[in-house]
Design an enzyme around this catalytic site. Structure first.
Site, PDB file in Angstrom:
ATOM      1  N   HIS A  77     -32.528  17.056  90.472  1.00 44.99           N
ATOM      2  CA  HIS A  77     -31.488  16.833  91.444  1.00 44.99           C
ATOM      3  C   HIS A  77     -31.714  17.944  92.581  1.00 44.99           C
ATOM      4  O   HIS A  77     -31.619  19.172  92.359  1.00 44.99           O
ATOM      5  CB  HIS A  77     -29.836  16.865  90.842  1.00 44.99           C
ATOM      6  CG  HIS A  77     -28.926  16.704  91.900  1.00 44.99           C
ATOM      7  ND1 HIS A  77     -28.522  15.387  92.245  1.00 44.99           N
ATOM      8  CD2 HIS A  77     -28.234  17.406  92.797  1.00 44.99           C
ATOM      9  CE1 HIS A  77     -27.476  15.409  93.186  1.00 44.99           C
ATOM     10  NE2 HIS A  77     -27.353  16.606  93.460  1.00 44.99           N
ATOM     11  N   CYS A  78     -31.848  17.514  93.680  1.00 42.56           N
ATOM     12  CA  CYS A  78     -32.200  18.315  94.782  1.00 42.56           C
ATOM     13  C   CYS A  78     -30.780  18.832  95.547  1.00 42.56           C
ATOM     14  O   CYS A  78     -30.169  17.773  96.024  1.00 42.56           O
ATOM     15  CB  CYS A  78     -32.959  17.524  95.751  1.00 42.56           C
ATOM     16  SG  CYS A  78     -33.276  18.711  97.303  1.00 42.56           S
TER      17      CYS A  78
END
Length: 122
Positions: A77-78
């Site tokens: 998850h960025c």
């Protein structure tokens, strides 16, 4: 230098937007059950069912606790794009990182070597 800086910044913005709006590979429609207990810690080996989304997870799929959906080919998850990076948007994410690296190098070079031109007006 101004035109090159604007071009690099524009490319970085386009790469960011392409990555931010791309579908990362969402599996199913999202949560059907309230999340309980621990989040999913390992990617699926292809025979798991998500206990939150209630979908059969293909191999490499993981439920993201931030996006609250299952992502096929989940990588991470960025925090910069505020979405998952998965199999469907990995290429766009790599382009975003590469272009931003080039932008950072350009700004660094201009900060070190471009000061004389800026100060002297040439």
């Amino acid at each position: 230098h101004v035109i090159a800086g604007a071009a690099v910044t524009g490319l970085a913005l386009v790469a960011f937007l392409r990555c931010a709006v791309a579908n990362p590979g969402v599996v199913g429609t999202g949560p059907r059950n309230a999340p309980e207990g621990r989040p999913q810690m390992l990617v699926s080996r292809g025979h798991d069912t998500c206990r939150i989304c209630d979908v059969s997870q293909p191999s490499g799929t993981m439920h993201c606790e931030f996006c609250n959906v299952c992502i096929e080919g989940w990588d991470h998850h960025c925090p910069w794009t505020s979405k998952c990076v998965g199999g469907a948007n990995m290429g766009k994410f790599k382009a975003f990182v590469a272009i931003d690296t080039i932008c950072l190098m350009f700004v660094s070079v201009m900060a070190v070597f471009g000061q004389d031109e800026i100060l002297n007006g040439s």
